[in-house]
Write a protein that holds these residues in place. Structure first.
Motif, PDB file in Angstrom:
ATOM      1  N   ALA A   1       0.834  -1.202   0.000  1.00 58.67           N
ATOM      2  CA  ALA A   1       0.000   0.000   0.000  1.00 58.67           C
ATOM      3  C   ALA A   1       0.870   1.254   0.000  1.00 58.67           C
ATOM      4  N   TRP A   2       1.927   1.282   0.794  1.00 60.86           N
ATOM      5  CA  TRP A   2       2.809   2.455   0.814  1.00 60.86           C
ATOM      6  C   TRP A   2       3.539   2.627  -0.520  1.00 60.86           C
ATOM      7  N   THR A   3       3.884   1.528  -1.165  1.00 66.97           N
ATOM      8  CA  THR A   3       4.502   1.620  -2.493  1.00 66.97           C
ATOM      9  C   THR A   3       3.508   2.209  -3.491  1.00 66.97           C
ATOM     10  N   GLY A   4       2.243   1.804  -3.397  1.00 64.10           N
ATOM     11  CA  GLY A   4       1.206   2.374  -4.251  1.00 64.10           C
ATOM     12  C   GLY A   4       0.961   3.842  -3.973  1.00 64.10           C
ATOM     13  N   ILE A   5       1.047   4.236  -2.705  1.00 59.04           N
ATOM     14  CA  ILE A   5       0.922   5.653  -2.358  1.00 59.04           C
ATOM     15  C   ILE A   5       2.066   6.446  -2.990  1.00 59.04           C
ATOM     16  N   ALA A   6       3.281   5.898  -2.918  1.00 55.23           N
ATOM     17  CA  ALA A   6       4.437   6.574  -3.536  1.00 55.23           C
ATOM     18  C   ALA A   6       4.256   6.694  -5.050  1.00 55.23           C
ATOM     19  N   ALA A   7       3.754   5.633  -5.678  1.00 55.27           N
ATOM     20  CA  ALA A   7       3.530   5.672  -7.128  1.00 55.27           C
ATOM     21  C   ALA A   7       2.481   6.718  -7.491  1.00 55.27           C
ATOM     22  N   GLY A   8       1.376   6.721  -6.754  1.00 55.08           N
ATOM     23  CA  GLY A   8       0.331   7.712  -7.016  1.00 55.08           C
ATOM     24  C   GLY A   8       0.830   9.126  -6.801  1.00 55.08           C
ATOM     25  N   LEU A   9       1.574   9.324  -5.720  1.00 55.57           N
ATOM     26  CA  LEU A   9       2.158  10.638  -5.445  1.00 55.57           C
ATOM     27  C   LEU A   9       3.098  11.051  -6.573  1.00 55.57           C
ATOM     28  N   GLY A  10       3.852  10.100  -7.098  1.00 57.32           N
ATOM     29  CA  GLY A  10       4.744  10.407  -8.218  1.00 57.32           C
ATOM     30  C   GLY A  10       3.999  10.964  -9.417  1.00 57.32           C
ATOM     31  N   TYR A  11       2.896  10.312  -9.783  1.00 59.97           N
ATOM     32  CA  TYR A  11       2.105  10.811 -10.919  1.00 59.97           C
ATOM     33  C   TYR A  11       1.526  12.196 -10.639  1.00 59.97           C
TER      34      TYR A  11
END
Length: 187
Positions: free
Chosen positions: A132-142
């Protein structure tokens, strides 16, 4: 859990992760050498856009009971944004018409959807916490890529930081969630 949906979403997540890596590499090469690498990057964007719709739908299915309104909004906005991005990138490939700013904004909307779903997953423990934290980082990146692009253009520091986040975190997240969904669908 619909096993066929999650099998398809699992493969979509893996394909999306591969397309992200291919897109990032070919974008860098394109700025150094030129075409055909720009076209390969554009095709990668179409693949990411289309696979993202299935990924978001699977995430919606996971969260629709615990967060019905938020998950529906995250799904609909993200799915519509990625459909628009895929169509506009296909038009770029076929006709040369460039909708770069609109496509960038649509990927930012997708990032906000990823942030939302992974925040829900972290809060509700529907996915492993590190995933979930990796997905948060990915979303934040976009989201950061979009903010940087709108505020200062393609060479803005936020664009670079967001690009690094999304190009590293999203493939990791995509491979990881893809494997989980495939394992659950086959088990």
């Amino acid at each position: 859990m619909n096993k066929n949906l999650f099998r398809l979403a699992g493969w979509s997540a893996i394909l999306s992760a591969i397309a992200t890596i291919v897109g990032a590499v070919t974008l860098v090469i394109f700025f150094s050498v030129g075409d055909p690498y720009g076209k390969i990057n554009d095709v990668s964007s179409v693949i990411i856009g289309l696979t993202a719709i299935l990924i978001l739908f699977a995430l919606y299915q996971i969260h629709r009971v615990s967060a019905p309104t938020v998950s529906l909004i995250a799904f609909l906005t993200g799915a519509v944004a990625m459909l628009i991005a895929a169509v506009l990138q296909a038009l770029l490939i076929l006709s040369g018409t460039n909708f770069g700013t609109i496509v960038t904004v649509m990927f930012g909307v997708f990032g906000a959807s990823l942030l939302t779903f992974n925040w829900l997953a972290n809060s509700n423990r529907t996915l492993p916490r590190a995933l979930a934290w990796t997905g948060i980082a990915a979303g934040l990146g976009y989201v950061l890529v979009t903010a940087g692009f709108l505020l200062g253009g393609p060479y803005d520091m936020l664009t670079y930081i967001g690009g690094a986040f999304s190009v590293i975190a999203y493939p990791v997240w995509g491979f990881w969630i893809g494997r989980i969904w495939l394992r659950n669908a086959n088990g």
